[in-house]
Design an enzyme around this catalytic site. Structure first.
Site, short mmCIF file in Angstrom:
data_model
loop_
_atom_site.label_atom_id
_atom_site.label_comp_id
_atom_site.label_asym_id
_atom_site.label_seq_id
_atom_site.Cartn_x
_atom_site.Cartn_y
_atom_site.Cartn_z
N ARG A 1 0.82 -1.23 0.00
CA ARG A 1 0.00 0.00 0.00
C ARG A 1 0.85 1.28 0.00
O ARG A 1 0.37 2.34 0.37
CB ARG A 1 -0.97 0.02 1.18
N LYS B 1 3.33 11.47 -11.56
CA LYS B 1 2.43 10.64 -12.38
C LYS B 1 3.14 9.32 -12.62
O LYS B 1 4.26 9.29 -13.14
CB LYS B 1 2.14 11.30 -13.72
N GLU C 1 9.90 17.54 -25.15
CA GLU C 1 9.26 17.94 -23.88
C GLU C 1 9.86 19.26 -23.36
O GLU C 1 9.20 20.00 -22.66
CB GLU C 1 9.40 16.83 -22.82
N LYS D 1 7.57 22.99 -14.54
CA LYS D 1 6.73 21.85 -14.12
C LYS D 1 6.40 21.96 -12.64
O LYS D 1 5.28 21.68 -12.21
CB LYS D 1 7.42 20.53 -14.45
N GLU E 1 -4.17 17.21 -11.53
CA GLU E 1 -4.73 17.58 -12.84
C GLU E 1 -6.24 17.78 -12.81
O GLU E 1 -6.99 17.15 -13.56
CB GLU E 1 -4.35 16.53 -13.90
N ARG F 1 -2.85 21.59 -14.77
CA ARG F 1 -1.81 20.61 -15.12
C ARG F 1 -1.99 20.04 -16.53
O ARG F 1 -1.03 19.57 -17.14
CB ARG F 1 -1.75 19.49 -14.07
N ASN G 1 0.22 18.54 -21.16
CA ASN G 1 -0.08 17.55 -22.20
C ASN G 1 -0.19 18.17 -23.58
O ASN G 1 -0.76 17.55 -24.49
CB ASN G 1 -1.37 16.81 -21.85
N HIS H 1 0.23 16.05 -26.65
CA HIS H 1 0.17 14.64 -26.24
C HIS H 1 -1.07 13.92 -26.73
O HIS H 1 -1.03 12.70 -26.92
CB HIS H 1 0.25 14.53 -24.71
N HIS I 1 -0.28 10.64 -28.41
CA HIS I 1 -0.69 9.33 -27.89
C HIS I 1 -1.39 8.52 -28.98
O HIS I 1 -1.25 7.29 -29.04
CB HIS I 1 -1.61 9.50 -26.68
N HIS J 1 8.18 8.24 -27.60
CA HIS J 1 7.16 9.12 -27.02
C HIS J 1 7.43 10.59 -27.41
O HIS J 1 6.52 11.30 -27.85
CB HIS J 1 7.14 8.95 -25.50
P1 NAD Z 1 12.62 5.22 -22.13
O1 NAD Z 1 12.43 5.12 -20.69
O2 NAD Z 1 12.12 4.11 -22.99
O3 NAD Z 1 14.17 5.45 -22.43
C1 NAD Z 1 14.59 5.60 -23.74
C2 NAD Z 1 15.72 4.61 -24.11
O4 NAD Z 1 16.94 5.11 -23.60
C3 NAD Z 1 15.55 3.23 -23.54
O5 NAD Z 1 15.99 2.28 -24.48
C4 NAD Z 1 16.47 3.26 -22.33
O6 NAD Z 1 16.91 1.97 -21.96
C5 NAD Z 1 17.59 4.09 -22.83
N1 NAD Z 1 18.39 4.79 -21.84
C6 NAD Z 1 17.94 5.39 -20.71
N2 NAD Z 1 18.93 6.08 -20.13
C7 NAD Z 1 20.03 5.90 -20.90
C8 NAD Z 1 21.35 6.39 -20.83
N3 NAD Z 1 21.72 7.25 -19.90
N4 NAD Z 1 22.23 5.98 -21.79
C9 NAD Z 1 21.82 5.17 -22.80
N5 NAD Z 1 20.56 4.70 -22.93
C10 NAD Z 1 19.69 5.08 -21.98
O7 NAD Z 1 11.94 6.56 -22.71
P2 NAD Z 1 11.85 8.05 -22.15
O8 NAD Z 1 11.80 8.90 -23.35
O9 NAD Z 1 12.84 8.33 -21.13
O10 NAD Z 1 10.42 8.07 -21.43
C11 NAD Z 1 9.24 7.85 -22.16
C12 NAD Z 1 8.19 7.36 -21.19
O11 NAD Z 1 7.94 8.37 -20.22
C13 NAD Z 1 6.86 7.06 -21.84
O12 NAD Z 1 6.38 5.83 -21.37
C14 NAD Z 1 5.97 8.20 -21.40
O13 NAD Z 1 4.61 7.83 -21.32
C15 NAD Z 1 6.54 8.52 -20.06
N6 NAD Z 1 6.28 9.89 -19.61
C16 NAD Z 1 5.78 10.06 -18.37
C17 NAD Z 1 5.57 11.32 -17.88
C18 NAD Z 1 5.10 11.51 -16.46
O14 NAD Z 1 4.75 12.64 -16.10
N7 NAD Z 1 5.10 10.49 -15.65
C19 NAD Z 1 5.87 12.44 -18.67
C20 NAD Z 1 6.38 12.24 -19.93
C21 NAD Z 1 6.59 10.95 -20.40
N1 GLY Z 2 3.74 15.00 -18.39
C1 GLY Z 2 2.46 15.47 -18.03
C2 GLY Z 2 2.30 15.70 -16.57
O1 GLY Z 2 3.17 15.43 -15.80
O2 GLY Z 2 1.27 16.13 -16.15
#
Ligand code: NAD
Ligand code: GLY
Length: 365
Positions: free
Chosen positions: A126, A148, A190, A232, A242, A246, A250, A253, A257, A270
């Site tokens: 939990r 998030k 972003e 942010k 949100e 907030r 997006n 997005h 998406h 992404h």
């Molecule tokens: P990812 O986590 O897939 O990383 C991208 C690639 O880079 C992967 O292959 C990873 O293994 C590699 N990698 C990571 N760090 C590395 C490094 N230092 N050196 C070499 N390779 C490395 O993708 P991302 O772009 O980081 O994140 C995308 C994800 O984030 C999506 O799922 C998206 O929905 C999510 N997201 C969430 C929020 C939120 O607010 N929570 C906001 C934006 C995006």
């Molecule tokens: N990336 C969108 C949010 O954090 O709200």
């Protein structure tokens, strides 16, 4: 130059859930920066098979100076693994190794690892604490901040999740040295996003420094990460869950998406989908008379200079619309779009399907 950069701190003000984002170089080797929670607590590093060989051993060594026990789990790498089956591997490790409710999870990786680790932390017993150690530009400027957490469902992205804030975010800019160029561009999407929604002067700064950012100049990256996190933090501090403001984070997005889900997760990154989605959203803003065409053109030019696609896959406007209805911002099947009201200002809008279709078709391959 990199080692001379001062570590900077941006704070997220959320009453008892407040925390700091540390931004700097060499942080992975700094026990006082990294370690969180009581020394008696055990720690699990959650990472993936790409990041583990690069950074897990170093992090494990530093954390071992603080925590009673440290283990590492390396998940398969990729957006397609942001699912129930892979999430369960974290719970299998936690339960199999009898980790208790004082355990601290460390998310070492990009947004996929950060989102999944945060969700696992929200659910395990939990709720246990977690720390974000983002290693992609995208994760440092966006996903690691704000709480998030989620996994994907085949019907829609990030549909299963929770709001759950970390104890701290540690953005070590040195980890970006090993990131592929394509991932740097994805992260820049972003970064660029923050300009049109909140800070037009930042958009101008990005235009002036886009080449330095793509060349990974550490001072430029430090500024981009700090300003992105400040914006942010400002948004999340006012609207953690949100209920209104907030949503502006997006921008791009909703279209993005649809591209990701329509092509199958992982086909486009992404950030690439968000980049192209911003082009479509800016065009829709023009079609609704909110901004002039010159501003949309300026934004599109910057997205292109960042190395991002500005034309979407030809899925057909009807398919885009169908996919976009499965969006957390939709209300009673009505899609709501984040659109630019003026340079540096955005809000949610509804739009007629025909106009949306025109904006999509104008920017498809
Ligand atoms: P990812 O986590 O897939 O990383 C991208 C690639 O880079 C992967 O292959 C990873 O293994 C590699 N990698 C990571 N760090 C590395 C490094 N230092 N050196 C070499 N390779 C490395 O993708 P991302 O772009 O980081 O994140 C995308 C994800 O984030 C999506 O799922 C998206 O929905 C999510 N997201 C969430 C929020 C939120 O607010 N929570 C906001 C934006 C995006
Ligand atoms: N990336 C969108 C949010 O954090 O709200």
């Amino acid at each position: 130059m990199p080692k001379q950069l001062q570590t900077e701190t941006v704070s997220i003000a959320l009453a008892e859930r407040s925390y700091d984002i540390l931004i700097g170089c060499g942080l992975l080797d700094s026990p006082s920066s990294i370690s969180c929670g009581p020394a008696s607590a055990e720690a699990l590093i959650v990472t993936n098979t790409t990041v583990a060989p690069l950074y897990a051993e170093r992090l494990q060594r530093v954390l071992a100076q603080h925590h009673a026990r440290v283990r590492t789990i390396a998940l398969p790498d990729g957006e397609i693994y942001k699912d129930w089956v892979t999430l369960n591997l974290i719970f299998d490790e936690l339960l199999g190794e009898a980790f208790d409710r004082k355990t601290v999870l460390y998310a070492l990786g990009g947004g996929v690892i950060g989102d999944m680790t945060g969700f696992a932390a929200a659910c395990y017993m939990r709720g246990v604490s977690y720390v974000q150690v983002p290693t992609t530009l995208l994760a440092q400027v966006d996903s690691s901040v704000g709480g998030k957490t989620a996994i994907n469902h085949p019907a829609g992205k990030n549909m299963i999740g929770a709001f759950y804030q970390p104890l701290r975010v540690i953005a070590d800019l040195d980890t970006l040295d090993t990131l592929p160029d394509r991932e740097i561009s994805a992260g820049l999407a972003e970064v660029i996003k923050y300009g049109p929604i909140a800070d037009d002067a930042f958009l101008s700064w990005i235009e002036q420094h886009i080449d330095a950012l793509r060349a990974r100049d550490k001072a430029a990256l430090a500024h981009a990460v700090r300003r992105s996190c400040e914006i942010k933090a400002w948004v999340v501090g006012q609207d953690e869950r949100e209920s209104g403001l907030r949503a502006i984070l997006n921008f791009g997005h909703t279209f993005g998406h649809a591209i990701e889900a329509g092509l199958g997760y992982g086909e486009w990154l992404h950030g690439e989908a968000v980049g192209c989605g911003m082009v479509m959203a800016a065009d829709l803003s023009v079609r609704l008379g909110l901004i002039d065409a010159a501003y949309a053109k300026r934004l599109t030019a910057l997205i292109e200079r960042a190395g991002l696609p500005t034309r979407g896959p030809r899925l057909g406007a009807a398919r885009y619309l169908e996919l976009m209805r499965v969006d957390k911002k939709s209300e009673a099947g009505q899609i709501r779009f984040v659109l630019i009201d003026a340079p540096g200002r955005a809000s949610l809008h509804r739009a007629n399907d025909d106009v949306v279709a025109e904006a999509i078709e104008a920017h498809c391959e």
